[in-house]
Motif scaffolding. Sequence first.
Motif, PDB file in Angstrom:
ATOM      1  N   SER A 149      40.029  10.762  -0.854  1.00  0.00           N
ATOM      2  CA  SER A 149      40.070  11.709  -1.944  1.00  0.00           C
ATOM      3  C   SER A 149      41.517  12.027  -2.270  1.00  0.00           C
ATOM      4  N   THR A 153      36.025   9.074  -3.161  1.00  0.00           N
ATOM      5  CA  THR A 153      35.508   7.713  -3.062  1.00  0.00           C
ATOM      6  C   THR A 153      34.837   7.480  -1.720  1.00  0.00           C
ATOM      7  N   LEU A 154      33.677   6.858  -1.752  1.00  0.00           N
ATOM      8  CA  LEU A 154      32.938   6.480  -0.546  1.00  0.00           C
ATOM      9  C   LEU A 154      32.658   4.981  -0.624  1.00  0.00           C
ATOM     10  N   TYR A 205      36.143   6.603   3.364  1.00  0.00           N
ATOM     11  CA  TYR A 205      36.150   7.588   2.281  1.00  0.00           C
ATOM     12  C   TYR A 205      37.583   8.023   2.025  1.00  0.00           C
TER      13      TYR A 205
END
Length: 257
Positions: free
Chosen positions: A249, A227-228, A247
């Motif tokens: 993950s 995700t960003l 960000y």
Amino acid sequence: MKRINSAWLSLCGIALIWSAPSRAIVDVHEQYFAAPESSKLSSWSFDVSGATGNDDRQAVSIETHNLLRGDKSTWLFVANYARAESNNLETEDNQFAHLRYVHKIEGGRGIEVFAQIQRNRFQKLVTRQLFGAGYRWDSSETKVSRTLFGVGVFREREQSLGLADKENVWRGNFYSTFNLPLDLALGSSLNFSVYVQPDVENFSDLRSIAVAKFVVQLTERLSVDFTLGYDHDSKPALGVDAQNFRYSSGPTYIFKD
């Protein structure tokens, strides 16, 4: 069935009251299109890390998305908790909870009401409480790619660290979530969300986020995502940046019927 649904909603209500409050908007729809064939869905993400020696640090975060889908309605509950410290100094401490009810009309349209409570000590947010309503349109039943649009308004009550008074404002709520299945890997998808929340009496006071999420399904219930996100607050609290990139993950496990 009714007993199970009542227990599920009671649990969400208790967590909403308990989870005192990120000044940033939170994407509450990132699991909205997951497992569309399931009437009940609960996804959980866990992240625990740490180190000792030259670098002494610990961090833990827990996030859950829950959906209860019916023929004419949908209940959504989202909550997260994150805490971290480094060399015996806290570096993160925030909680968030969101409860939403959607009454379906026809053609993918619906009316929704929602409540939310947040806290983020390191963004100087003592508490943020809101209650609102809106109108949404969901195209997931008619297309391979799935899109969700929403427009509404909410009443916000917020208190920042160092300020004795709580700020009460009306904010508009505009959002869109887009989900596209990908052929890059089995079960992979790309999810993109945008939220814009202006003060209805002062449009220069604007908050917004954009979030992109890439998901790869490892098994029927286990997935991994990256995700960003970008957050913007035109009038942040003193000492807090107006813009923030982030960000993350990690794995997500889904319980479904």
